[in-house]
Design a protein around this motif. Structure first.
Motif: not given
Length: 304
Positions: A13, A17-18, A167-168, A170-171, A174, A177, A193, A195
């Protein structure tokens, strides 16, 4: 260090994301215990882990690799010796070198405590927020647009580059999240957010409110909603997220009477903390908002 028995899903993950490759780097503590640090190479520096308040380590050594790029060994004084002359940074609740940033803290609430929020004034503000015409919605990708509207504006006001919408998105793909948004008459006025740090704790990662509506105590309502959600999924602790020591945000979080946890970002070499660059913040606020929003995701990649 946040320890996971197996980190494969976490690594998958994180890399998604990154877009950074995660390596498992051996670390042997002075008492002989060994773990595998999760590290990425970012602009020539190996970091455990970028963008996170604390680093992660895997305790299962079944895939220990003798051919890892390098190894760490802890000396008797608690400092780390690296097998290669490289630049590295470790993030933890203790120091591993003489070159550290120690200006950040995190804040933990025990979710098993019957009187979770001990400050009566905080409980009063939460009740007042709930009695106002506010609505908290939690979810995923359907909330990205409204969350980002508040988040990007607040980051611009603070002189900090905001991460991008992709990015948000993709966050929140999961399942661990979530996004929380506070609405006033259908207008988003706050967002955060949440997590999962590990199997027992959840942490607030991003947080922003529209300061024009702070008299509604939006921030208190957001934390209350995330706390209640964390309790509903049987988390043992809720982390309010890191803040700079003695800042206004630090003083605000003290109202919840949490356990304050010192964070140490240990470095192999003397280095400057990019977050201390006040000139950058001033210049960023001089950019037109649309341009700052466009450039933010690119600049944000270098603020770990």
């Amino acid at each position: 260090m946040i320890e996971l028995t197996r980190a494969d899903n976490f690594i998958k993950e994180f890399e998604r994301m990154y877009s950074l490759k995660v390596h498992k780097i051996p670390l042997e503590y002075f008492d002989g215990r060994r773990v595998l640090l999760l590290m990425c190479k970012c602009s020539g520096v190996w970091i455990d882990l970028p963008y996170y308040s604390q680093g992660y380590a895997q305790t299962d050594l079944s895939d220990f690799d003798e051919k890892a790029p390098f190894k760490f060994v802890e000396s008797q004084d608690g400092n780390l010796f690296c097998s290669k002359d490289i630049k590295w940074q470790l993030r933890d609740t203790r120091a591993y070198s003489n070159h550290i940033y120690a200006d950040k803290l995190n804040f933990s609430l025990d979710l098993d405590n019957n009187q979770l929020i001990a400050n009566a004034n905080v409980r009063r503000k939460i009740r007042k927020a709930k009695a106002s015409n506010l609505k908290v919605v939690s979810g995923g990708k359907e909330l990205v647009k409204d969350f980002y509207k508040v988040y990007s504006q607040r980051m611009y006001e603070l002189g900090s580059p905001a991460c991008g919408k992709p990015l948000i998105r993709r966050f929140v793909k999961h399942k661990s999240n979530k996004i929380f948004v506070v609405y006033h008459n259908r207008l988003p006025i706050g967002g955060a957010t949440l997590s999962l740090r590990d199997i027992n704790s959840a942490e607030n990662v991003l947080f922003a409110t529209d300061i024009r509506y702070n008299h509604f105590y939006t921030s208190y309502l957001l934390h209350d909603a995330m706390i209640e959600y964390a309790r509903s999924i049987n988390m043992k602790s809720y982390w309010l997220g890191r803040s700079t020591r003695n800042s206004s945000v630090h003083l605000y979080k003290k109202h919840f009477r949490p356990t304050e946890v010192d964070l140490y970002w240990s470095n192999s070499h003397a280095t400057k903390n990019i977050r201390d660059n006040k000139l950058f913040r001033k210049l960023w606020r001089l950019l037109p908002f649309r341009l700052a929003t466009l450039l933010g995701p690119f600049a944000n990649r270098f603020v770990y």
